[in-house]
Write a protein that holds these residues in place. Structure first.
Motif, PDB file in Angstrom:
ATOM      1  N   LYS A   1       0.838  -1.203   0.000  1.00  0.00           N
ATOM      2  CA  LYS A   1       0.000   0.000   0.000  1.00  0.00           C
ATOM      3  C   LYS A   1       0.870   1.249   0.000  1.00  0.00           C
ATOM      4  N   ASN A   2       0.268   2.363  -0.448  1.00  0.00           N
ATOM      5  CA  ASN A   2       1.027   3.580  -0.678  1.00  0.00           C
ATOM      6  C   ASN A   2       1.782   4.094   0.539  1.00  0.00           C
TER       7      ASN A   2
ATOM      8  N   ASP B   1      -1.463  -3.136  -7.515  1.00  0.00           N
ATOM      9  CA  ASP B   1      -2.301  -2.309  -6.650  1.00  0.00           C
ATOM     10  C   ASP B   1      -3.051  -1.272  -7.499  1.00  0.00           C
ATOM     11  N   LYS B   2      -4.362  -1.387  -7.560  1.00  0.00           N
ATOM     12  CA  LYS B   2      -5.161  -0.459  -8.359  1.00  0.00           C
ATOM     13  C   LYS B   2      -5.144   0.958  -7.793  1.00  0.00           C
ATOM     14  N   LYS B   3      -4.730   1.091  -6.528  1.00  0.00           N
ATOM     15  CA  LYS B   3      -4.713   2.406  -5.887  1.00  0.00           C
ATOM     16  C   LYS B   3      -3.323   3.042  -5.886  1.00  0.00           C
TER      17      LYS B   3
ATOM     18  N   LYS C   1      -0.273   5.294  -6.526  1.00  0.00           N
ATOM     19  CA  LYS C   1      -0.228   6.707  -6.887  1.00  0.00           C
ATOM     20  C   LYS C   1       1.175   7.243  -6.641  1.00  0.00           C
TER      21      LYS C   1
END
Length: 294
Positions: free
Chosen positions: A247-248, A277-279, A281
């Motif tokens: 995760k980010n 990871d579709k999130k 950024k």
């Protein structure tokens, strides 16, 4: 892309092609993001990744060593007695799920050895962060058990946490020669206790001699850490290899948490691009894990 268009896209475009498109788009975003930053805000490790991406597609490990590994180089054996396939890892049998065929095992094990390459941001151990003879390990998210198999002859005991019954069957086969040193806990480490979940705090009440944690649980690391709250408050000596690429904000959040508990924290060298990871950024590049010592 609205939901209807996205669903049509998923139906009409095969998954392999969607992955290619995703990686091409992500590569452009990464290069654009870093080109927009003042040079002083880009570190040398990031520059190394950017140099790689100038002439290569996005890869989870964006380094030349990635292509030195191939499934074609993996030899798979069949155990007639157990009815299961295995590979040899440093001369020791590592078994896989009973239903997995040779092709899938070759691909999976190639990925495993790649991620533990000495140049990999995902490598758990280093020369200065390693195991010792008196270590008792909790391998949280054991899956294939490749990490524990690599250290089984160097430590006192290993507790393997793995809920998937197909993996626990494979783990029992893999660690049969060291049954006296291995305990398999067929539960998720989580923030509550029930038939399929256990808080690590609860487990530690009975096994308070554990002093090494390996935590790699596909993005549920924060839940595992919540379950370790009382353990960390004890002030006991610990080493923790904790994945931070799912995760980010994992690296920042977990580093802060572990430092609050008195750990000295060091990130792994290099970066991963977790394009699954579709999130994902900006800044897109993530440390594979942190190593914490207290």
């Amino acid at each position: 892309m609205n939901k209807l268009v996205f669903n049509v896209y998923r139906v009409l475009v095969p998954k392999p092609l969607r992955t290619v498109i995703l990686k091409k788009t992500l590569r452009k975003k990464i290069l654009k993001h870093f080109s927009s930053l003042p040079e002083r805000e880009v570190n040398d490790e990031q520059r190394e990744v950017l140099k790689f991406l100038e002439n290569n597609p996005v890869k989870i490990f964006p380094y030349p060593f990635y292509d030195t590994y191939s499934p074609d180089n993996i030899e798979v054996f069949y155990d007639n007695e157990k009815g299961m396939r295995y590979v040899l890892q440093e001369g020791k049998k590592l078994y896989f799920k009973r239903r997995w065929g040779e092709k899938r095992i070759k691909r999976a094990y190639s990925d495993l050895v790649r991620e533990q390459d000495v140049r990999s941001p995902h490598r758990y151990l280093t020369d200065s962060f390693t195991v010792s003879n008196d270590d008792i390990i909790a391998d949280i998210g054991a899956a294939e058990g490749n990490f524990s198999l690599s250290v089984i002859e160097k430590v006192t005991k290993i507790c393997l946490f793995e809920y998937d019954p197909e993996w626990t069957e494979a783990l029992r086969a893999t660690f049969a020669p060291w049954a006296e040193k291995v305990e398999i806990i067929n539960k998720f480490v989580s923030d509550h206790n029930d038939e399929s979940h256990i808080r690590f705090d609860t487990f530690f009440e009975e096994r308070n001699d554990i002093n090494f944690l390996k935590i790699d649980v596909d993005g549920a690391e924060s839940i595992v850490l919540d379950s370790c709250n009382n353990v960390f408050k004890t002030g006991s000596t610990f080493k923790v290899a904790l994945c931070t690429y799912h995760k980010n904000n994992d690296e920042t959040d977990f580093t802060h948490l572990m430092e609050e508990h008195g750990f000295k924290v060091t990130p792994s060298e290099g970066y991963m691009i977790h394009y699954y990871d579709k999130k994902i950024k900006a800044p897109y590049l993530r440390r594979g894990l942190i190593r914490a010592v207290r």
